[in-house]
Every structure is written in C-alpha cells, then in structure tokens.
Enzyme design. Sequence first.
Site, PDB file in Angstrom:
ATOM      1  N   LYS A  33     -27.331  -8.714  -6.337  1.00 21.53           N
ATOM      2  CA  LYS A  33     -28.347  -7.822  -5.762  1.00 21.53           C
ATOM      3  C   LYS A  33     -27.818  -7.046  -4.558  1.00 21.53           C
ATOM      4  CE  LYS A  33     -30.748 -10.971  -2.588  1.00 21.53           C
ATOM      5  NZ  LYS A  33     -30.417 -10.262  -1.361  1.00 21.53           N
ATOM      6  N   THR A  34     -26.987  -7.699  -3.732  1.00 25.64           N
ATOM      7  CA  THR A  34     -26.436  -7.005  -2.567  1.00 25.64           C
ATOM      8  C   THR A  34     -25.569  -5.834  -3.010  1.00 25.64           C
ATOM      9  OG1 THR A  34     -26.453  -9.044  -1.268  1.00 25.64           O
ATOM     10  CG2 THR A  34     -25.057  -7.262  -0.475  1.00 25.64           C
ATOM     11  N   ASP A 212     -34.980  -5.554   0.855  1.00 24.74           N
ATOM     12  CA  ASP A 212     -34.303  -6.726   0.296  1.00 24.74           C
ATOM     13  C   ASP A 212     -35.224  -7.947   0.389  1.00 24.74           C
ATOM     14  OD1 ASP A 212     -32.312  -8.345  -0.733  1.00 24.74           O
ATOM     15  OD2 ASP A 212     -31.318  -8.631   1.194  1.00 24.74           O
ATOM     16  N   GLU A 213     -35.045  -8.912  -0.503  1.00 24.89           N
ATOM     17  CA  GLU A 213     -35.818 -10.168  -0.501  1.00 24.89           C
ATOM     18  C   GLU A 213     -37.318  -9.887  -0.447  1.00 24.89           C
ATOM     19  OE1 GLU A 213     -34.329 -12.780  -1.162  1.00 24.89           O
ATOM     20  OE2 GLU A 213     -32.354 -12.904  -0.219  1.00 24.89           O
ATOM     21  N   GLN A 243     -37.664 -17.135  -6.580  1.00 24.99           N
ATOM     22  CA  GLN A 243     -37.118 -17.653  -5.327  1.00 24.99           C
ATOM     23  C   GLN A 243     -38.074 -17.427  -4.153  1.00 24.99           C
ATOM     24  OE1 GLN A 243     -32.668 -17.391  -4.749  1.00 24.99           O
ATOM     25  NE2 GLN A 243     -32.859 -15.799  -6.304  1.00 24.99           N
ATOM     26  N   ARG A 588     -27.858 -22.701  -5.890  1.00 25.97           N
ATOM     27  CA  ARG A 588     -26.890 -22.593  -4.785  1.00 25.97           C
ATOM     28  C   ARG A 588     -25.515 -23.081  -5.253  1.00 25.97           C
ATOM     29  NH1 ARG A 588     -28.821 -18.932  -3.009  1.00 25.97           N
ATOM     30  NH2 ARG A 588     -30.209 -19.177  -4.780  1.00 25.97           N
TER      31      ARG A 588
END
Length: 681
Positions: A33-34, A212-213, A243, A588
């Site tokens: 995503k980044t 973002d997020e 998430q 993770r």
Amino acid sequence: MEKIFDQLNEAQCEAVKQVDGPILILAGAGSGKTKTITSRVAWLIANGIPSSSILTLTFTNKAASEMRQRALSLLDQQIGYPPLLCTFHKFGLLFLKHHMRELGRSNNFVIIDTDDKKRIIRTLETDLPVPMVAAEISRYKNNLISPEEAIQGAQMPNYKKIASLYMRYEAYLTQNNLVDFDDLLALPYKILAQNETLCNEISQRYRYILVDEYQDTNNLQFKLLQKLASTHNNLCVVGDDDQSIYGWRGANINNILDFDKEFPDAKVVKLTKNYRSTSAILKAANELIEHNRNRLGKELESTKEEGKSIEFVHFDDENSEAREIAARIKKLTDSGVDPREIAVLYRINALSRSIEEGLNRAGVPYKMVGGLKFYERAEIKDIIAYLRIITNPHDDFSLKRVINKPKRGLGKATLDKLTDIAYQNDCSMYRVYLDQRERLQESISKKAFGTICTFFDDIADLRNHLEENTYELIDNLEERFGIRNYYGQMPDGQERVLNIDEFYGLYRDFVIQNPEATLEEFLNDITLQSDQDQIDERSISIMSIHASKGLEFEHLFVIGLEEGFFPLVGDGCDIEEERRLGYVAITRAKKELLLSSSSSRYYKGKRAQLQKSRFLAECGVSKGSLKLERTTSFKKGSLVRHKIFGVGRVLEVSKVKREYKLKINFGGTQRDILASFVERI
C-alpha cells in the site's frame, strides 16, 4: 512515467492511474500500500498537478517521512516545493497556526500532551478518576460535543460532574492559550464549519487528498475530510477493513465499510497480492478473518513460497511457555538471526511479565514497545517545559511546572500570590514580572522576590540569545538551571541523567540536521512523536498486538491464545474486532510463526484454568474451545452438527444483522439455528 509503474502489479497500476473522483484502495496486509500511495503522489505530480494541490494524511511521523522520500525518488524532474504529507494532527497544527484568529485566539498556543491534560484535570479537584474524566472529554471533542451540550445532555450524576469539569477544563485551555491533541482536529473542523468561504478556499487549495490507514479514522477525522474534499470529492483513501483494531479509542470501521455510500461514485480497487508472508501464514490469516460477517471481503494471495507450517505449542502454565519461547529466541539469535527480526506479541499487557522474566533468565536483550514513553518521563517533560517558556514566556502552564524545579525555595504561598496577581490583572505571570513588579514585591518576601526575578531574568537572557546560539541553548540552559545535577541526586539519578543526555543529544542532532529550524518547530516535532518512531535498537521486541500494527518480523511468537485472554470476552468486547486483531497478529509474520496457549495463568491474584482460543480452530492450526463458521461455509444441503440436536442438513440460509440464520432438518424436525452454534461436517 515508466519509473513510476516499474514495480507495480495490475491492481496497483489501476489504483495509481485513477486520478479524479473518490477511490477506495482496499489494501490487504503486506500488499504494497505504501508503494501504491507514493506512486500515486508521483503520478499526480508527473501529470502536471501542482504539488501544492496534493495533501496526504497519515497516522505516524515515520510513515509520513518515508512516504515523502519514496514519492520524490520516483520523479525525474525537480519540484520547487514538496507536497504536504503529514499526520492528521500535524495538518491540524499547521492549519491552526494560520487560522486560529478565526476563533479569537492568537497563534502562539502551546500543545499539551495526555499527561499535561491529566495534571490540569487534577487541579480542578474532582473525586472522579482522572483517566476516566480525560477519556470522556476526549470523547466529547471527537464527537464535536461542546461543554454546553455535554451539560445539557448529561443524565447520570457522574456524567453531570464530568460535563462540568469539561466546561472548566476548556476555560483553562482558552485562558492559557493551550490546545490538546483532540483540539488539533476539533478546532480546524469548527473553523471550517463556521466559515464557508474559508472552507471552500482550503478545499480548492488541496484538490487531491490521499488518506493512509483509513480504517483507523474516527468520526471527527471523517467529518474533517468531508470539509476538505467538499468542492471536488477527489478523495483517495487507502486501508483495510480487516485491520480495523482501534474501535476502543474511537476508530469507526463504518468509515471504510460505507465509503461507497458516502461517496456514491467511488471506485473500489482491491490489492490482494501479499509480498510479506509465506502461503502457509496467509492461509491461516484468510481462514481466520473469513469468520467475520462485517467486512468487504478479499483473500490475500502470497507471492512467496509455501513456507514452513505454523507451529502451535500448548503449555501447562505461563512460566513453561516463557522458558520455551525464550530458549527458542536464544537459539535464533545465537545462530545469527538479526534480533530486530524477532518479536513476541500478546493481546494484553499483563502477559508481558512472564515473557520478560523468561527473556531475562535466558540473557536475551529485549525492548518493550509501548511502555512509558521517553517524552512522558518527568525529567524530559521538565526540560521541554523550560524550552516552551523560552519560546513563549507567557506560557503559565509550563511555568508552573518548573518554576520550583530545581528547588528554589518558592513555597506554595508565594506561587499562589504570583498566580493571584496574574489572575486579577488577566495576564500571564511573566507579565506580572514585567508590569506589576512593585505590587509583587509588596506581596511576597524579599528573598522570594529576588529568586523570581533571577528566574525570569535568566529566561529573558536565553530568549535574547536564542537565534544566535541555537546549538548552545542546551549548554546555556544547564549552566543557568542545573537540571542534570538536580536529577542526578535522586535515587534513580543515573538513569534520569542518561535520559537527559539522550534528549540533549536529540536536540543537538536536530539543530545540525535542520539549521534553519526554530526551537518551536523542534518542540512541535517531539510533541507529535509516536512509539514506533523510536524503534531502532538491535534487540528483539515484545509488544501488544496493537503496538505491532504496521510492523513485520521474520520470526514471530504470539502468546496467550486462550479464551478470555485472546479473544477478550464479556461485556463491551467486540468479537469481530478481536478476530481482526488475530488477523493483524498473524500477518506480522514473514517467514516463521509460532502460536502458543497455556492451560493456566496466574492473573489478577488468582490462577485460572483456561480453554484454548477459538481462533486456533478458526485459523486451522488446532482444535479450539469454540468455533464460528465462515460466511461461505453454509449452503443448502450442507451437513452440520449441533451440540444438543445432533446432525442435520441445511435447508435454507438467511442473514440476520451480522449473523447467518440456518433452517436445519434434524431427522424430520426443522429448527432455525444461528450459524455460530453449529459446526459444519
């Protein structure tokens, strides 16, 4: 142009090229995503959109810095001014610096942190728990409820008290020109809501907004985004509903679930290729999260090999669990594995005690992420208060913290006199020193008056030489006030002095790296720091799952998978959010993952016998105590088993709110049963 799309997959390219209109990029864990966000920023600039028209909002300073560098590295041409890429709160700070006068206040306000907020509440003399009052005030602000509305709407006695405290707290902030973290969002929204012309102007200035997020945004952030995008709707949000794990602090998962309803023309792009984890790890994550009803739906695909199977180990108690995990970590580090690629995660902080002891006994260096923050330590907060006063000597809040640190013999009566004169003249204590010196001298002892004058003279002298001696400020501060010596004489003085030296080194490094920056900018930067901005030590990490969000590790251990510990159960618990936490924990892991549970734990003074977590069965690694069937598991004709009614066949499947209702034929008897109470055969 080719450089921007060089390493993007098809879905990422689609997300980057969608320039106008609202777009939701549903980005699964580890799906790049980044890279997608930074490529989109670069694509906008490469197509002639002025960088000043682009606003990208994130949740941590670290993420903002990384994105800025990555976006600019994709551009062939030089741009005069980089696009604004910052946290929500940094944007709010910048906005208020330009527009605070819209509220009749000056822009030399001081930002206070959570600890400062609690200290102010304590001065209001309440018999209620301060953390509860602080949390309720935060809730009021994030729901745009004014003190007057809070008082009017309060029904229960305690909430009437809290509403009254809220009124007094707000009056204190306004009188001392302070803003708390919630104000950094609430006040900009208030200004935009009451000034339509300014709102349109700001919206036109930032014609392309990226977030973002997005799953972590709350109601206030959503409303602020609506204002910012009001004239164009060019709003690109990136997030993952699977998430969303911050409902307990106000995050609203419906912001992402209902994005296409709030913005009917929205385009949705799903990023499902995972570049982080092996297929075995993703299989477990997909199986677990599929049990949630309230989600948009996607399935991650690994670009890695199948990898090692997830390992599940069950222990008798927390001590044997800690010994075994510590031994495994010791073996990994001894074999040359980078400690920074190893982490232990837990759902609740109480579980850290045993794992810390195990690591200590095994001689494994570790750091706890999410413990007492560096900037919350008393010695550091005192130095920051001094620096705040040097920046703004009228900051009475900071002044009261340090005017008698180190001890100067100023008693409560003296400080009360100084405060009273300031209050009576509606001015700061520093203004009393400047304009009411004779009255002050008559009101307090000669010695106290001399001490106060020396203190203010020293502050004034540091202010006068600030611009020419920015780097030497710390040395001059120490010479005048002896902060290191003061804390060095305390029982834990050595540790405190090391903390002070660390802060001084941080300040000097900031000045070297940012020679044109002001002291105020340094203070604003450190106020907006977060836990994860500090992670850079060569040791393994232990942390809560919440603290692990956004991180990844080659070797991961998740402990405490028992009912009541993970997931938490009982009143106020959201099982779907607990399951999303499990999904975050599993994703993770890049290479190897171990999940553990214990038959018993010593917790809250009692040793409890525990059942294995339902999540172990739901993700397919072990038989658990409870199991909720996946949304896709039930079809007409499926065989199921019920604890009481036995084996039956599904006749119909229907949705009831977030659950699924099944009409089942149990040997000729038809019953309607919720799906969570049966097991598929």
